[in-house]
Each structure stands twice: as structure tokens, then as C-alpha cells.
Write a protein that holds these residues in place. Structure first.
Motif, mmCIF file in Angstrom:
data_model
loop_
_atom_site.group_PDB
_atom_site.id
_atom_site.type_symbol
_atom_site.label_atom_id
_atom_site.label_comp_id
_atom_site.label_asym_id
_atom_site.label_seq_id
_atom_site.Cartn_x
_atom_site.Cartn_y
_atom_site.Cartn_z
ATOM 1 N N SER A 28 11.526 -0.522 4.076
ATOM 2 C CA SER A 28 11.870 -0.245 2.684
ATOM 3 C C SER A 28 10.607 0.088 1.919
ATOM 4 N N HIS A 29 10.781 0.817 0.844
ATOM 5 C CA HIS A 29 9.649 1.045 -0.052
ATOM 6 C C HIS A 29 10.150 1.161 -1.479
ATOM 7 N N THR A 30 9.305 0.683 -2.396
ATOM 8 C CA THR A 30 9.622 0.696 -3.813
ATOM 9 C C THR A 30 8.452 1.283 -4.573
ATOM 10 N N GLN A 31 8.724 1.718 -5.784
ATOM 11 C CA GLN A 31 7.687 2.276 -6.647
ATOM 12 C C GLN A 31 7.217 1.199 -7.610
ATOM 13 N N ALA A 32 5.935 0.898 -7.595
ATOM 14 C CA ALA A 32 5.343 -0.022 -8.565
ATOM 15 C C ALA A 32 4.721 0.823 -9.672
ATOM 16 N N ASP A 33 3.993 0.199 -10.573
ATOM 17 C CA ASP A 33 3.404 0.910 -11.705
ATOM 18 C C ASP A 33 2.519 2.072 -11.272
ATOM 19 N N ASP A 34 1.595 1.806 -10.373
ATOM 20 C CA ASP A 34 0.629 2.836 -9.988
ATOM 21 C C ASP A 34 0.587 3.095 -8.488
ATOM 22 N N ALA A 35 1.468 2.470 -7.729
ATOM 23 C CA ALA A 35 1.440 2.606 -6.274
ATOM 24 C C ALA A 35 2.836 2.442 -5.711
ATOM 25 N N GLN A 36 2.972 2.783 -4.432
ATOM 26 C CA GLN A 36 4.216 2.531 -3.721
ATOM 27 C C GLN A 36 4.008 1.330 -2.812
ATOM 28 N N LEU A 46 2.510 -3.380 2.165
ATOM 29 C CA LEU A 46 1.313 -2.598 1.881
ATOM 30 C C LEU A 46 1.495 -1.845 0.580
ATOM 31 N N SER A 47 0.456 -1.820 -0.222
ATOM 32 C CA SER A 47 0.445 -1.058 -1.466
ATOM 33 C C SER A 47 -0.416 0.178 -1.236
ATOM 34 N N ILE A 48 0.158 1.355 -1.501
ATOM 35 C CA ILE A 48 -0.557 2.611 -1.307
ATOM 36 C C ILE A 48 -0.445 3.422 -2.593
ATOM 37 N N GLU A 62 -5.654 5.048 2.073
ATOM 38 C CA GLU A 62 -6.177 3.699 1.873
ATOM 39 C C GLU A 62 -5.026 2.806 1.408
ATOM 40 N N ALA A 63 -4.840 1.676 2.074
ATOM 41 C CA ALA A 63 -3.750 0.754 1.757
ATOM 42 C C ALA A 63 -4.327 -0.632 1.508
ATOM 43 N N ARG A 64 -3.562 -1.413 0.734
ATOM 44 C CA ARG A 64 -3.955 -2.793 0.455
ATOM 45 C C ARG A 64 -2.810 -3.691 0.901
ATOM 46 N N LYS A 65 -3.139 -4.684 1.735
ATOM 47 C CA LYS A 65 -2.123 -5.619 2.222
ATOM 48 C C LYS A 65 -1.832 -6.640 1.130
ATOM 49 N N LEU A 66 -0.540 -6.829 0.823
ATOM 50 C CA LEU A 66 -0.147 -7.723 -0.265
ATOM 51 C C LEU A 66 0.169 -9.130 0.199
ATOM 52 N N ASN A 67 0.603 -9.322 1.430
ATOM 53 C CA ASN A 67 0.955 -10.680 1.876
ATOM 54 C C ASN A 67 0.220 -11.059 3.127
#
Length: 67
Positions: A28-36, A46-48, A62-67
Motif C-alpha cells: 500500500s502507499h499513501t500521500q503525506a504532506d511532502d512525500a509518499q 518508507l517515506s519517499i 532516497e528513502a527514509r525508513k519510518l518504523n
């Protein structure tokens, strides 16, 4: 961390993390304020930022792991 986005033969989006030698399907993927936010089949989130819509594959981002 750097990840590669690609699609498989069935059209599903895959994320490959070279440093972990890990390739997982995006469930699944969702749209956050400035990233997916992508949720992988192993439970990682992952936040991209900066992806175009539709997502062009293959590409390294470049991705950032959230959990």
C-alpha cells in the motif's frame, strides 16, 4: 538510504534495498504532506519525497525508513 523502484511482470511495484539485499513488494502507499509513504510486504514503511505521478520505473531514489 538509497532504494530502487521497479515493476515486476505482474505490474506490481517493488522496492529493492541493495545494502540489505532485500526486495519487497509494495502492499500500500499513501500521500503525506511532502512525500509518499510505502508499506512493504515485510512490514517496513518508507517515506519517499519527490516522486512523479505516475511513478516512473526503474529509478533509484532516497528513502527514509519510518518504523
Amino acid at each position: 538510504m538509497k532504494v530502487m523502484l521497479r515493476t515486476n511482470a505482474a505490474g506490481k511495484l517493488l522496492v529493492y534495498v541493495a545494502k540489505k539485499d532485500l526486495e519487497e513488494e509494495v502492499v500500500s502507499h499513501t500521500q503525506a504532506d511532502d512525500a509518499q509513504i510505502f508499506t512493504l510486504s515485510n512490514g517496513w514503511e518508507l517515506s519517499i519525497a519527490g516522486l512523479s505521478d505516475p511513478i516512473q520505473t526503474p529509478q533509484t531514489v532516497e528513502a527514509r525508513k519510518l518504523n
